[in-house]
Design an enzyme around this catalytic site. Sequence first.
Site, PDB file in Angstrom:
ATOM      1  CD  GLU A  43      -3.000   1.108   2.173  1.00  0.00           C
ATOM      2  OE1 GLU A  43      -3.563   2.014   2.644  1.00  0.00           O
ATOM      3  OE2 GLU A  43      -3.204   0.008   2.883  1.00  0.00           O
ATOM      4  CG  HIS A  45      -0.667   5.287  -1.512  1.00  0.00           C
ATOM      5  ND1 HIS A  45      -1.478   4.663  -1.907  1.00  0.00           N
ATOM      6  CD2 HIS A  45      -0.929   5.356  -0.092  1.00  0.00           C
ATOM      7  CE1 HIS A  45      -2.157   3.805  -1.101  1.00  0.00           C
ATOM      8  NE2 HIS A  45      -1.763   4.162  -0.216  1.00  0.00           N
ATOM      9  CG  HIS A 196      -6.646   2.870  -0.383  1.00  0.00           C
ATOM     10  ND1 HIS A 196      -7.099   4.391  -0.242  1.00  0.00           N
ATOM     11  CD2 HIS A 196      -5.576   2.715   0.281  1.00  0.00           C
ATOM     12  CE1 HIS A 196      -6.004   5.027   0.451  1.00  0.00           C
ATOM     13  NE2 HIS A 196      -5.238   3.939   0.769  1.00  0.00           N
ATOM     14  CG  ASP A 316      -1.034   3.921   4.122  1.00  0.00           C
ATOM     15  OD1 ASP A 316      -1.092   4.401   3.011  1.00  0.00           O
ATOM     16  OD2 ASP A 316      -1.925   4.361   4.858  1.00  0.00           O
TER      17      ASP A 316
END
Length: 355
Positions: A43, A45, A196, A316
């Site tokens: 995850e 980004h 998500h 994340d």
Amino acid sequence: MSLTRRSLIATAATAGLGSQAVAQGATPVPATPVKALPKIALEEHFITPPLLPYLLQALPKVTADEKATLLRRLADFGDERLAAMDAAGVTKSVLSVSGPGVQIEKDTNTATRLAAQANDVLATEIAKHPNRYAGFAHVAMQDPKAAADELERCVRDLKFCGVMINHHTNGVYLDAPGNDVFWERLQALNVPLYLHPGDAFVMPHVLGGVPELDKPVWEWTTETSTHALRLIVTGVFDRFPRAQVILGHAGETLPYMLWRLDSRYALTETDRRIKLPPSDYIRRNIAITLSGQFDEVPLQAAVAALGADRVLFSIDYPYEDSVTAGRFMDAAKLPDAQRLAVASGNAERMLRIKA
């Protein structure tokens, strides 16, 4: 490694917004890893300039300095990102558009075009570091058939390993009957869908007047877990039993709720009864990552509820601190084989990539 530019950047990358995690209550991690593991993070980004306006609409309220740091890191595919990975022991990151992306675009053609552009950008960046990066497709669910076609292009031509969808698309959830064409293609391609978090389409009354609970604090958890439960109770996994969904943040609380979901669902009147108890679908069709949950309690609960083969590491980035995540995984109180499976082995199997 000597004190090079990358090591200096790694030190800087572990400061700032993400470093607040321990101070805000996460379980403290050892000063040095117990045993560094190769890790795959799922995850992680990025953002492209055309998608930046969508991100700015949804970005949580942070200070100007924190915002600048986030935007810089999201736009970077080079030294800073790689240094943060190295500092956490992450050998490969699966990159995805930072939400909400085109999920909130009203014009279908615009959404479809921008999603494809973002995928092309990501493919170009992966090609520069093929041993370090992989990709999740970004798709415009405003047109489920076009989204299915774009997913297939990304998997077959760009070699992406799945798709990330940022919650609902203008209030339409993934269990809507019109999305079956997408689920059919997802199942045929045998790649996972990472569900998500995103903002509520209409803010629940209970969250009114308490902005402290907005977005990642609590709103996104309730939104995403409920979206996942919609997939179950409306029969998506009866129609597509091999479809696989990934939830972040240690499963958005669902591993805690299996017994009660089964107990109360069994007493609920409905004219669309699903074939199995809800917990069976969660164990069969849903895997979870540890993104933003670097604490033994949710880790142990998830492993006990779902099995160690359904739990995967994630960070994340850049919203969480890479070093905190990496050290937590290295020291996790699991048998060695399970710790390695969570760190990278399960991702290798599910996404068919190598750490």
